[in-house]
Design a protein around this motif. Structure first.
Motif, short mmCIF file in Angstrom:
data_model
loop_
_atom_site.label_atom_id
_atom_site.label_comp_id
_atom_site.label_asym_id
_atom_site.label_seq_id
_atom_site.Cartn_x
_atom_site.Cartn_y
_atom_site.Cartn_z
N PRO A 88 0.82 -1.21 -0.10
CA PRO A 88 -0.06 0.12 0.01
C PRO A 88 0.92 1.30 0.11
O PRO A 88 0.48 2.32 -0.54
N GLU A 89 1.98 1.26 0.75
CA GLU A 89 2.99 2.60 0.60
C GLU A 89 3.43 2.80 -0.65
O GLU A 89 4.20 3.94 -0.69
N ASP A 90 3.27 1.94 -1.75
CA ASP A 90 3.94 2.22 -3.14
C ASP A 90 2.83 2.93 -3.79
O ASP A 90 3.21 3.53 -4.75
N THR A 91 1.66 3.25 -3.12
CA THR A 91 0.70 4.17 -3.63
C THR A 91 1.22 5.38 -4.08
O THR A 91 1.76 6.21 -3.20
N ALA A 92 1.14 5.97 -5.31
CA ALA A 92 1.63 7.29 -5.43
C ALA A 92 1.56 7.67 -7.03
O ALA A 92 1.12 6.68 -7.96
N VAL A 93 1.67 8.64 -7.41
CA VAL A 93 1.73 9.00 -8.85
C VAL A 93 3.27 8.81 -9.36
O VAL A 93 4.07 9.30 -8.60
N TYR A 94 3.43 8.14 -10.31
CA TYR A 94 4.57 7.80 -10.86
C TYR A 94 5.13 8.47 -12.09
O TYR A 94 4.16 8.57 -12.97
N TYR A 95 6.08 9.21 -11.92
CA TYR A 95 6.56 10.26 -13.01
C TYR A 95 7.82 9.56 -13.91
O TYR A 95 8.64 9.47 -13.05
N CYS A 96 7.51 9.72 -15.04
CA CYS A 96 8.81 9.13 -15.91
C CYS A 96 9.73 10.41 -16.26
O CYS A 96 8.98 11.58 -16.45
N PHE A 97 11.04 10.14 -16.16
CA PHE A 97 11.73 11.37 -16.75
C PHE A 97 12.94 10.89 -17.62
O PHE A 97 13.26 9.72 -17.78
N TYR A 98 13.04 11.90 -18.08
CA TYR A 98 14.34 11.65 -19.32
C TYR A 98 15.58 12.82 -18.99
O TYR A 98 14.85 13.88 -18.96
N SER A 99 16.70 12.37 -18.93
CA SER A 99 17.45 13.47 -18.87
C SER A 99 18.81 13.40 -19.69
O SER A 99 19.43 12.24 -20.03
N ASP A 100 19.13 14.48 -20.31
CA ASP A 100 20.49 14.50 -20.75
C ASP A 100 21.30 15.64 -20.80
O ASP A 100 21.03 16.47 -19.82
N PHE A 101 22.58 15.49 -21.03
CA PHE A 101 23.63 16.43 -20.43
C PHE A 101 24.48 16.99 -21.61
O PHE A 101 24.79 16.32 -22.56
N ASP A 102 25.06 18.33 -21.02
CA ASP A 102 26.45 18.81 -21.94
C ASP A 102 27.47 18.93 -20.79
O ASP A 102 27.05 18.57 -19.67
N ASP A 103 28.27 19.72 -21.27
CA ASP A 103 29.38 20.07 -20.36
C ASP A 103 29.14 20.54 -19.16
O ASP A 103 29.48 20.68 -18.27
N ALA A 104 28.13 21.90 -19.40
CA ALA A 104 27.57 22.58 -18.37
C ALA A 104 26.31 22.14 -17.60
O ALA A 104 26.10 22.52 -16.77
N ASN A 105 25.35 21.56 -18.54
CA ASN A 105 23.92 21.51 -17.85
C ASN A 105 23.49 20.23 -18.27
O ASN A 105 23.88 19.29 -18.74
N GLU A 106 22.51 19.96 -17.13
CA GLU A 106 21.47 18.68 -17.05
C GLU A 106 20.28 19.30 -17.73
O GLU A 106 19.71 20.24 -17.31
N TYR A 107 19.59 18.51 -18.56
CA TYR A 107 18.28 18.93 -19.08
C TYR A 107 17.52 17.69 -18.72
O TYR A 107 17.39 16.66 -19.30
N ASP A 108 16.30 18.23 -17.99
CA ASP A 108 15.21 17.09 -17.60
C ASP A 108 13.80 17.38 -18.37
O ASP A 108 13.27 18.46 -18.32
N TYR A 109 13.37 16.18 -18.40
CA TYR A 109 11.94 16.20 -18.86
C TYR A 109 11.05 15.36 -18.25
O TYR A 109 11.86 14.07 -17.97
#
Length: 120
Positions: A88-109
């Motif tokens: 029951p404690e697994d009950t939640a909204v689950y959000y998928c994410f995708y991240s990519d990177f360059d030398d300076a930044n991380e980009y999250d979706y």
């Protein structure tokens, strides 16, 4: 931009299993990380699992031994979360994410979220 489409949430009894899937499309790049966070009502968002494109994976402490993350063998931009022995404690909204990177930044979706409800 990267778009994420999630599927697989729902209602399950405690001890049961569900599998979530998430597909990324758009401006994806081969070096990335994908996975899930979850957020229960009144709680902070927490890491469930993530996997880098090279194959290394991390699971949150609450789900170790019960959940598994994997990537599709054909489409590297699709990931699966196999959830076993649900509580029951697994009950939640689950959000998928995708991240990519360059030398300076991380980009999250983020995906739109999918509800997982585990009844006792």
């Amino acid at each position: 931009q990267v778009q994420l489409v999630e599927s697989g949430g729902g209602l399950v009894q405690a001890g049961g299993s569900l599998i979530l899937s998430c597909a990324a499309s758009g401006s994806t790049v081969s070096i990335n990380a994908m996975g899930w966070y979850r957020q229960a009502a009144g709680s902070e968002r927490e890491l469930v699992a993530h996997m880098f494109s090279g194959g290394s994976a991390t699971l949150g402490d609450a789900v170790k031994g019960r959940f598994t993350i994997s990537r599709d063998s054909v489409n590297m931009y699709m990931v699966y979360l196999q959830m076993n022995s649900l509580k029951p404690e697994d009950t939640a909204v689950y959000y998928c994410f995708y991240s990519d990177f360059d030398d300076a930044n991380e980009y999250d979706y983020w995906g739109q979220g999918t509800q997982v409800t585990v009844s006792s």
